[in-house]
Write a protein that holds these residues in place. Structure first.
Motif, PDB file in Angstrom:
ATOM      1  N   SER A   1       0.843  -1.190   0.000  1.00 23.72           N
ATOM      2  CA  SER A   1       0.000   0.000   0.000  1.00 23.72           C
ATOM      3  C   SER A   1       0.883   1.245   0.000  1.00 23.72           C
ATOM      4  O   SER A   1       1.760   1.397   0.853  1.00 23.72           O
ATOM      5  CB  SER A   1      -0.906  -0.002   1.236  1.00 23.72           C
ATOM      6  N   VAL A   2       0.672   2.113  -0.971  1.00 24.83           N
ATOM      7  CA  VAL A   2       1.417   3.363  -1.077  1.00 24.83           C
ATOM      8  C   VAL A   2       0.528   4.494  -0.596  1.00 24.83           C
ATOM      9  O   VAL A   2      -0.599   4.661  -1.081  1.00 24.83           O
ATOM     10  CB  VAL A   2       1.863   3.611  -2.523  1.00 24.83           C
ATOM     11  N   ASP A   3       1.025   5.278   0.354  1.00 25.83           N
ATOM     12  CA  ASP A   3       0.188   6.329   0.919  1.00 25.83           C
ATOM     13  C   ASP A   3       0.121   7.544  -0.002  1.00 25.83           C
ATOM     14  O   ASP A   3       0.897   7.691  -0.950  1.00 25.83           O
ATOM     15  CB  ASP A   3       0.661   6.717   2.320  1.00 25.83           C
ATOM     16  N   ALA A   4      -0.818   8.422   0.305  1.00 29.53           N
ATOM     17  CA  ALA A   4      -1.057   9.601  -0.532  1.00 29.53           C
ATOM     18  C   ALA A   4       0.152  10.524  -0.568  1.00 29.53           C
ATOM     19  O   ALA A   4       0.433  11.167  -1.582  1.00 29.53           O
ATOM     20  CB  ALA A   4      -2.280  10.357  -0.015  1.00 29.53           C
ATOM     21  N   ARG A   5       0.902  10.573   0.534  1.00 27.92           N
ATOM     22  CA  ARG A   5       2.082  11.444   0.599  1.00 27.92           C
ATOM     23  C   ARG A   5       3.145  10.989  -0.399  1.00 27.92           C
ATOM     24  O   ARG A   5       3.773  11.804  -1.084  1.00 27.92           O
ATOM     25  CB  ARG A   5       2.637  11.430   2.026  1.00 27.92           C
ATOM     26  N   THR A   6       3.358   9.676  -0.500  1.00 22.64           N
ATOM     27  CA  THR A   6       4.329   9.152  -1.443  1.00 22.64           C
ATOM     28  C   THR A   6       3.870   9.397  -2.880  1.00 22.64           C
ATOM     29  O   THR A   6       4.668   9.782  -3.744  1.00 22.64           O
ATOM     30  CB  THR A   6       4.549   7.648  -1.208  1.00 22.64           C
ATOM     31  N   GLN A   7       2.602   9.194  -3.139  1.00 18.56           N
ATOM     32  CA  GLN A   7       2.072   9.465  -4.480  1.00 18.56           C
ATOM     33  C   GLN A   7       2.241  10.932  -4.850  1.00 18.56           C
ATOM     34  O   GLN A   7       2.586  11.269  -5.986  1.00 18.56           O
ATOM     35  CB  GLN A   7       0.609   9.051  -4.559  1.00 18.56           C
ATOM     36  N   ASP A   8       2.012  11.810  -3.882  1.00 19.87           N
ATOM     37  CA  ASP A   8       2.190  13.236  -4.116  1.00 19.87           C
ATOM     38  C   ASP A   8       3.647  13.551  -4.453  1.00 19.87           C
ATOM     39  O   ASP A   8       3.926  14.351  -5.348  1.00 19.87           O
ATOM     40  CB  ASP A   8       1.751  14.034  -2.889  1.00 19.87           C
TER      41      ASP A   8
ATOM     42  N   GLY B   1      10.092   4.192   0.371  1.00 25.69           N
ATOM     43  CA  GLY B   1       9.569   5.548   0.301  1.00 25.69           C
ATOM     44  C   GLY B   1      10.098   6.385  -0.845  1.00 25.69           C
ATOM     45  O   GLY B   1       9.778   7.573  -0.947  1.00 25.69           O
TER      46      GLY B   1
ATOM     47  N   GLU C   1       8.856   0.490  -1.268  1.00 28.14           N
ATOM     48  CA  GLU C   1       8.613   0.230   0.150  1.00 28.14           C
ATOM     49  C   GLU C   1       9.460   1.145   1.029  1.00 28.14           C
ATOM     50  O   GLU C   1       9.052   1.523   2.137  1.00 28.14           O
ATOM     51  CB  GLU C   1       8.903  -1.233   0.473  1.00 28.14           C
TER      52      GLU C   1
END
Length: 276
Positions: A2-9, A109, A107
């Motif tokens: 699972s990739v969080d929204a912060r990493t996607q941003d 980050g 993973e």
């Protein structure tokens, strides 16, 4: 995974930086150097695999996937800007090896990678078809991991390892660039190609952002930008300068008992060398 929204941003921010202007990357080799470089105003951090190896007491090329990923994790934890990681040749020859490396990087980050096409230091290179398959595996792995925005900077070592006759090298780079773009690469990196006319020809031939390895005695950022380069990195240069400063300080105090080398040191801060 699972990739969080912060990493996607961060992944989107890294891509936007290449669209907005020329991205200049003084490469980091550990969390401390990354934090100092970010505090100096860098909008993204790129690691240097050789520098990471040296920081761990290893020779260049001796870094393992696990050691790379752990170093990347420390860097991403130390800075708020996007981090792109030098994953060398993917820590194994197969597309499956590259996929495992991409999963490890995400993973940790990070939101970008450099992936080279050398089978070993000095060459030979993977064939165009082999490297294209490895890039496709990286893109698929990123999507599978929940980060399709991962920025894949494809590095070709035609010039750094002087593959083929001099007059054929640029054409080989152009062939590889086209194949790598079709396979899903987001950029092309050609270390040791600093001829401005050749860089201009490469930039004109592809929609991929061209990355140049800059350094002492080479073209300036302004000259590279005028040639069409959109990403400029310093490779091991900053790490080498830092280690040279450490050696000079040690030589001075051990030989003369003086400390003038330390006059230009970063001020001491009990909370760290930097201010976020």
């Amino acid at each position: 995974m699972s990739v969080d929204a912060r990493t996607q941003d961060k992944a989107l921010r890294l891509r936007a930086l290449l669209d907005e202007s020329v991205l200049v990357l003084p490469n980091a080799w550990d969390a401390g150097s990354a934090a100092v470089i970010a505090a100096a105003g860098a909008r993204a951090i790129a690691t240097t695999s050789a520098g990471v190896s040296w920081a761990l007491g290893l020779a260049n090329g001796r870094l393992s996937r696990a050691e790379m990923a752990e170093a990347a994790r420390r860097v991403t934890a130390a800075v708020d800007v996007p981090v792109t990681v030098d994953v060398e040749a993917g820590y194994g020859p197969t597309p499956q090896d590259v996929a495992a490396t991409v999963h490890a990087v995400i993973e940790a980050g990070a939101v970008g990678i450099n992936l080279e096409d050398s089978t070993a230091a000095g060459g030979p290179l993977f064939t165009v078809q082999e490297q294209a398959a490895r890039i496709r595996a990286a893109r698929h792995a990123a999507t599978e991991a929940g980060l399709p925005e991962l920025l894949i900077n494809a590095r070709t070592d035609v010039f750094i390892f002087q593959i083929g006759e001099p007059e054929t090298r640029l054409d080989e780079v152009l062939t590889r660039t086209a194949a790598y773009a079709e396979a899903g690469a987001d950029g092309i990196f050609v270390p040791k190609l600093l001829d401005l006319a050749a860089l201009h020809r490469l930039a004109e031939s592809t929609s991929l952002p061209v990355n140049a390895l800059a350094g002492s005695g080479g073209p300036s950022v302004a000259q590279l930008t005028e040639a069409g380069v959109r990403r400029i990195s310093l490779g091991t240069g900053v790490a080498q300068a830092a280690y040279a400063a450490a050696r000079q300080a040690a030589l001075e105090v051990l030989s003369t008992g003086t400390y003038t080398t330390l006059d230009s040191s970063h001020g001491f801060n009990p909370d760290g060398l930097f201010s976020r």
